[in-house]
Design an enzyme around this catalytic site. Structure first.
Site, PDB file in Angstrom:
ATOM      1  CE  LYS A  62      -6.676  -4.580  -0.656  1.00  0.00           C
ATOM      2  NZ  LYS A  62      -6.112  -6.026   0.562  1.00  0.00           N
ATOM      3  CD  GLN A 116      -3.590  -6.219   2.619  1.00  0.00           C
ATOM      4  OE1 GLN A 116      -4.365  -5.327   2.890  1.00  0.00           O
ATOM      5  NE2 GLN A 116      -2.981  -6.065   2.060  1.00  0.00           N
ATOM      6  CG  ASP A 167      -8.627 -11.641   2.234  1.00  0.00           C
ATOM      7  OD1 ASP A 167      -8.952 -10.779   0.697  1.00  0.00           O
ATOM      8  OD2 ASP A 167      -7.744 -11.268   2.085  1.00  0.00           O
TER       9      ASP A 167
HETATM   10  N1  GUN Z   1      -1.760  -8.707   0.648  1.00  0.00           N
HETATM   11  C1  GUN Z   1      -1.694  -9.080  -0.535  1.00  0.00           C
HETATM   12  N2  GUN Z   1      -3.142  -8.755  -0.875  1.00  0.00           N
HETATM   13  C2  GUN Z   1      -3.850  -9.405   0.023  1.00  0.00           C
HETATM   14  C3  GUN Z   1      -4.855  -9.547  -0.617  1.00  0.00           C
HETATM   15  O1  GUN Z   1      -5.502 -10.030  -1.550  1.00  0.00           O
HETATM   16  N3  GUN Z   1      -5.813  -9.898   0.617  1.00  0.00           N
HETATM   17  C4  GUN Z   1      -4.680  -9.909   1.692  1.00  0.00           C
HETATM   18  N4  GUN Z   1      -5.799 -10.034   3.292  1.00  0.00           N
HETATM   19  N5  GUN Z   1      -4.151  -9.344   2.390  1.00  0.00           N
HETATM   20  C5  GUN Z   1      -3.189  -8.958   0.866  1.00  0.00           C
END
Ligand code: GUN
Length: 296
Positions: free
Chosen positions: A66, A110, A133
């Site tokens: 990311k 995350q 998110d």
């Molecule tokens: N863990 C796996 N996919 C995601 C996501 O799209 N956002 C977040 N915050 N954690 C994740």
């Protein structure tokens, strides 16, 4: 970009294997252009804050991806790595600081979080204006009402793939397998807003194969390796596979990828499928939040 086609001698349909990475790159170059224009006119670049609690290697690698993606389009990112023992109160205190920090436009915590930490409480702590998110209840409420600006990243990526490959959505029968807050529920709403007839399936659904067989669009988001079999797929259906499970060191999707070749019209692979699109939509949301906050 030209789609990858898988020839099949025994079956009549040539299955398009989605190139999520190429599509992601083309959207990212548009976002990069937007940011370059903004910074050329004197604005600061947008900035995403990424929070990781604990040292799960997969999560660490996801957040690196990311952050790399942010850098690739001229967006800043800051990382906050907290030890697994961090209390919920300490995580929320950090989020509060990020909420009040004017130089931060998007906040991503995350998932999964360590045992004992409420993901719902953490999601609620994020300022909805910085909810890159799209997990805050206000943001999901807006999605329900059809008024959301920030939309869950994976569902948004799925819709972009369907549109890019020209899959008709209006009037289509769509089956979503999995009812998570992060994928299943929001993608079912987005499909519904585009006038698909959506059936939500889950672990207690009776006759899942039979329901799937009616679908023009199947979205599988369960995390159960190869659970969707070839004979569940109607010939010509579009199959979006969101699941990623590690089996013997290999990343495996929810769908029996090899077996649906020649049956599905389109399928997303486990690598370079929906994953790069999810990250791209996180960038899109962060830029969106930045524009809304700064009024640019
Ligand atoms: N863990 C796996 N996919 C995601 C996501 O799209 N956002 C977040 N915050 N954690 C994740």
């Amino acid at each position: 970009m030209p789609p990858t086609r898988t020839p099949s001698s025994a079956r009549s349909i040539e299955t398009i294997v989605v190139d999520g990475l190429a599509l992601a790159k083309s959207i990212r170059s548009e976002l990069a252009e937007e940011i370059a224009k903004l910074t050329a006119s004197g604005a600061r670049p947008p900035c995403l804050a990424v929070v990781l609690v604990g040292d799960d290697p997969a999560s660490r690698s996801y957040i690196k991806g990311k952050q790399r993606a942010c850098g690739g389009i001229g967006m800043r990112s800051v990382e906050h790595l907290l030890p697994a023992e961090t209390s919920q109160g300490e995580i929320i205190a950090l989020i509060d600081r990020l909420n009040r920090d004017d130089s931060i436009d998007g906040i991503l915590v995350q998932l999964p979080l360590p045992d004992g930490i409420s993901a719902a409480a953490v999601a609620r702590a994020v300022d909805p204006a910085k909810d890159a998110d799209a997990l805050h209840p206000n943001t999901s409420g807006q999605l329900l009402a059809g008024t959301a600006d920030l939309i869950s990243c994976t569902p948004l990526g799925i819709m972009a793939v369907l549109d890019h490959y020209g899959i008709p959505i209006e009037g289509a029968d769509a089956v979503v397998i999995g009812r998570s807050n992060i994928v299943g529920k929001p993608v079912s709403l987005l499909l519904q807003q585009r006038h698909a007839t959506v059936t939500m399936c889950h672990s207690r659904t009776r006759d899942l194969p039979g329901i799937c067989r009616r679908a023009d669009i199947v979205v599988a988001a369960t995390g159960r390796a190869r659970m969707v079999k070839a004979d569940w797929i109607k010939p010509g259906a579009a199959v979006i596979d969101v699941g990623v499970s590690e089996v013997d060191g290999e990343l495996i999707g929810d769908v029996d990828f090899e077996a649906v070749q020649g049956i599905a019209k389109l399928i997303t692979p486990s690598r370079r499928g929906i994953g790069p699109m999810t990250i791209t939509m996180l960038l899109r949301n962060t830029l969106h939040a930045y524009r809304a906050r700064l009024g640019v």
